[in-house]
Scaffold this motif. Structure first.
Motif, mmCIF file in Angstrom:
data_model
loop_
_atom_site.group_PDB
_atom_site.id
_atom_site.type_symbol
_atom_site.label_atom_id
_atom_site.label_comp_id
_atom_site.label_asym_id
_atom_site.label_seq_id
_atom_site.Cartn_x
_atom_site.Cartn_y
_atom_site.Cartn_z
ATOM 1 N N GLY A 106 1.773 4.672 16.922
ATOM 2 C CA GLY A 106 1.515 3.393 16.264
ATOM 3 C C GLY A 106 0.098 2.885 16.424
ATOM 4 N N THR A 107 -0.823 3.719 16.916
ATOM 5 C CA THR A 107 -2.196 3.250 17.131
ATOM 6 C C THR A 107 -3.146 3.645 16.005
ATOM 7 O OG1 THR A 107 -2.780 5.214 18.436
ATOM 8 C CG2 THR A 107 -1.919 3.305 19.650
ATOM 9 N N VAL A 108 -2.705 4.552 15.113
ATOM 10 C CA VAL A 108 -3.544 5.003 14.004
ATOM 11 C C VAL A 108 -2.711 4.983 12.730
ATOM 12 C CG1 VAL A 108 -4.837 6.955 13.037
ATOM 13 C CG2 VAL A 108 -4.934 6.505 15.490
ATOM 14 N N LEU A 109 -3.317 4.500 11.630
ATOM 15 C CA LEU A 109 -2.671 4.542 10.319
ATOM 16 C C LEU A 109 -3.708 5.054 9.323
ATOM 17 C CD1 LEU A 109 -0.129 3.945 8.681
ATOM 18 C CD2 LEU A 109 -1.039 1.666 8.241
ATOM 19 N N SER A 110 -3.519 6.297 8.902
ATOM 20 C CA SER A 110 -4.481 6.935 8.003
ATOM 21 C C SER A 110 -3.831 7.221 6.657
ATOM 22 C CB SER A 110 -4.977 8.247 8.619
ATOM 23 O OG SER A 110 -5.821 8.913 7.710
ATOM 24 N N THR A 111 -4.640 7.168 5.600
ATOM 25 C CA THR A 111 -4.160 7.513 4.255
ATOM 26 C C THR A 111 -4.764 8.826 3.773
ATOM 27 O OG1 THR A 111 -5.936 6.184 3.286
ATOM 28 C CG2 THR A 111 -3.796 5.106 3.588
ATOM 29 N N VAL A 152 -0.337 10.439 0.285
ATOM 30 C CA VAL A 152 -0.812 9.312 1.101
ATOM 31 C C VAL A 152 0.327 8.806 1.996
ATOM 32 C CG1 VAL A 152 -1.618 6.911 1.007
ATOM 33 C CG2 VAL A 152 -2.651 8.619 -0.477
ATOM 34 N N GLN A 153 1.540 8.767 1.457
ATOM 35 C CA GLN A 153 2.691 8.323 2.251
ATOM 36 C C GLN A 153 2.928 9.266 3.431
ATOM 37 O OE1 GLN A 153 5.932 7.973 -0.543
ATOM 38 N NE2 GLN A 153 5.241 5.959 -1.264
ATOM 39 N N LYS A 154 2.805 10.596 3.180
ATOM 40 C CA LYS A 154 2.958 11.573 4.267
ATOM 41 C C LYS A 154 1.889 11.343 5.330
ATOM 42 C CE LYS A 154 2.907 15.537 2.064
ATOM 43 N NZ LYS A 154 2.979 16.957 1.704
ATOM 44 N N ALA A 155 0.651 11.094 4.893
ATOM 45 C CA ALA A 155 -0.451 10.867 5.833
ATOM 46 C C ALA A 155 -0.182 9.628 6.680
ATOM 47 C CB ALA A 155 -1.776 10.726 5.077
ATOM 48 N N MET A 156 0.288 8.564 6.025
ATOM 49 C CA MET A 156 0.575 7.324 6.760
ATOM 50 C C MET A 156 1.696 7.552 7.781
ATOM 51 S SD MET A 156 0.261 4.490 3.710
ATOM 52 C CE MET A 156 0.475 3.031 4.711
ATOM 53 N N ASN A 157 2.785 8.204 7.365
ATOM 54 C CA ASN A 157 3.911 8.469 8.270
ATOM 55 C C ASN A 157 3.495 9.327 9.456
ATOM 56 O OD1 ASN A 157 5.838 6.998 6.874
ATOM 57 N ND2 ASN A 157 6.382 8.719 5.553
ATOM 58 N N VAL A 162 -5.391 14.393 8.161
ATOM 59 C CA VAL A 162 -4.203 14.277 9.012
ATOM 60 C C VAL A 162 -3.411 15.582 9.068
ATOM 61 C CG1 VAL A 162 -1.982 13.077 9.215
ATOM 62 C CG2 VAL A 162 -4.019 11.780 8.682
ATOM 63 N N SER A 163 -3.401 16.346 7.971
ATOM 64 C CA SER A 163 -2.572 17.562 7.910
ATOM 65 C C SER A 163 -3.130 18.685 8.777
ATOM 66 C CB SER A 163 -2.440 18.038 6.468
ATOM 67 O OG SER A 163 -3.699 18.436 5.966
ATOM 68 N N LYS A 164 -4.398 18.641 9.136
ATOM 69 C CA LYS A 164 -5.045 19.726 9.872
ATOM 70 C C LYS A 164 -4.559 19.853 11.320
ATOM 71 C CE LYS A 164 -9.276 19.469 7.202
ATOM 72 N NZ LYS A 164 -10.658 19.029 7.210
ATOM 73 N N ASP A 165 -4.316 18.726 11.972
ATOM 74 C CA ASP A 165 -4.014 18.771 13.403
ATOM 75 C C ASP A 165 -3.179 17.555 13.786
ATOM 76 O OD1 ASP A 165 -4.090 19.816 15.939
ATOM 77 O OD2 ASP A 165 -6.178 19.266 16.361
ATOM 78 N N ILE A 205 0.847 -1.205 0.000
ATOM 79 C CA ILE A 205 0.000 0.000 0.000
ATOM 80 C C ILE A 205 0.875 1.244 0.000
ATOM 81 C CG2 ILE A 205 -1.622 1.369 1.380
ATOM 82 C CD1 ILE A 205 -2.817 -1.303 2.374
ATOM 83 N N TYR A 206 1.903 1.259 0.843
ATOM 84 C CA TYR A 206 2.787 2.418 0.964
ATOM 85 C C TYR A 206 3.549 2.685 -0.329
ATOM 86 C CZ TYR A 206 6.174 5.631 3.053
ATOM 87 O OH TYR A 206 6.936 6.722 3.346
ATOM 88 N N SER A 207 4.141 1.638 -0.878
ATOM 89 C CA SER A 207 4.983 1.827 -2.066
ATOM 90 C C SER A 207 4.174 2.210 -3.307
ATOM 91 C CB SER A 207 5.815 0.577 -2.349
ATOM 92 O OG SER A 207 4.965 -0.515 -2.661
ATOM 93 N N SER A 208 2.917 1.804 -3.377
ATOM 94 C CA SER A 208 2.109 2.123 -4.563
ATOM 95 C C SER A 208 1.266 3.379 -4.364
ATOM 96 C CB SER A 208 1.209 0.933 -4.911
ATOM 97 O OG SER A 208 0.297 0.693 -3.870
ATOM 98 N N SER A 209 1.465 4.079 -3.227
ATOM 99 C CA SER A 209 0.662 5.273 -2.937
ATOM 100 C C SER A 209 1.356 6.542 -3.394
ATOM 101 C CB SER A 209 0.422 5.373 -1.428
ATOM 102 O OG SER A 209 -0.300 4.271 -0.972
ATOM 103 N N SER A 210 0.562 7.598 -3.477
ATOM 104 C CA SER A 210 1.092 8.918 -3.837
ATOM 105 C C SER A 210 1.895 9.475 -2.659
ATOM 106 C CB SER A 210 -0.068 9.857 -4.165
ATOM 107 O OG SER A 210 -0.793 10.135 -2.985
ATOM 108 N N PRO A 211 2.758 10.457 -2.895
ATOM 109 C CA PRO A 211 3.532 11.064 -1.807
ATOM 110 C C PRO A 211 2.634 11.640 -0.704
ATOM 111 C CG PRO A 211 4.438 11.753 -3.916
ATOM 112 C CD PRO A 211 3.179 10.976 -4.196
#
Length: 181
Positions: A152-157, A139-144, A162-165, A131-137
């Motif tokens: 490590g309790t939330v993984l969002s794409t 989505v990768q930023k959101a996941m990281n 995610v960028s708001k807060d 999922i990570y490798s095939s995602s856009s930059p």
């Protein structure tokens, strides 16, 4: 009168602490025999059949304002399993049947279970990598960001969300998150 007592031990002695305020004023008396300890005070008695014999000549006791401390010198420097000798239940007519365990097959079952857990964990990691490798930059930023900020309790794409807060920590239901320094 109900009075609490406790004990601890070293290689050479056992110390029995009887929590009794103003023991001297309550006329406390301690009688130590090789396999028996008895302490009395007004309205209180502690009577113990000791787990192992003690050397009476090296035993002592002392009253403090809130307790009486009784020091018992062990005859043999061995660890006591308990303070008191336990009465054994009367023997039964027939001993209970022995169940033999096949430890080899049990070990194999555990190994197989651990192997399956490892395989499912590896499969889950492969899925996240894919999922990570095939995602856009984005989505990768959101996941990281979501993974690191949530411990490590939330993984969002979803980068818009995610960028708001800062991402809140959300442990699984029934679990508690603890922060380690």
């Amino acid at each position: 009168m109900s009075v609490r007592h406790d004990w601890y031990q070293s290689e050479t002695k056992v110390v029995v602490t009887v929590m009794l305020k103003d023991a001297v004023g309550k006329n406390y008396k301690v009688d130590i025999q090789p396999e028996h300890l008895n302490m009395t005070a007004d309205g209180y008695e502690l009577d113990l059949q000791l787990y192992r014999p003690v050397d009476v000549s090296k035993c002592s006791h002392k009253a403090y304002s809130t307790k009486v401390e009784i020091t018992l010198a062990k005859q043999v420097g061995e660890r006591w399993d308990s303070l008191e000798k336990k009465e054994l239940p009367p023997p039964t007519a027939a001993p209970p049947p022995l169940h033999k365990k096949d430890w080899d097959s049990l070990a194999k079952e555990v190994e197989k279970s651990e192997e399956e857990d490892t395989k499912s964990e590896e499969a889950l990691n492969r899925l996240f990598k894919k999922i990570y490798s095939s995602s856009s930059p984005e989505v990768q930023k959101a996941m990281n960001k979501s993974f690191s900020e949530s411990g490590g309790t939330v993984l969002s794409t979803n980068w818009q969300e995610v960028s708001k807060d800062k991402v809140d920590i959300k442990p699984p239901e029934g679990a508690e998150f603890k922060k380690w320094d």
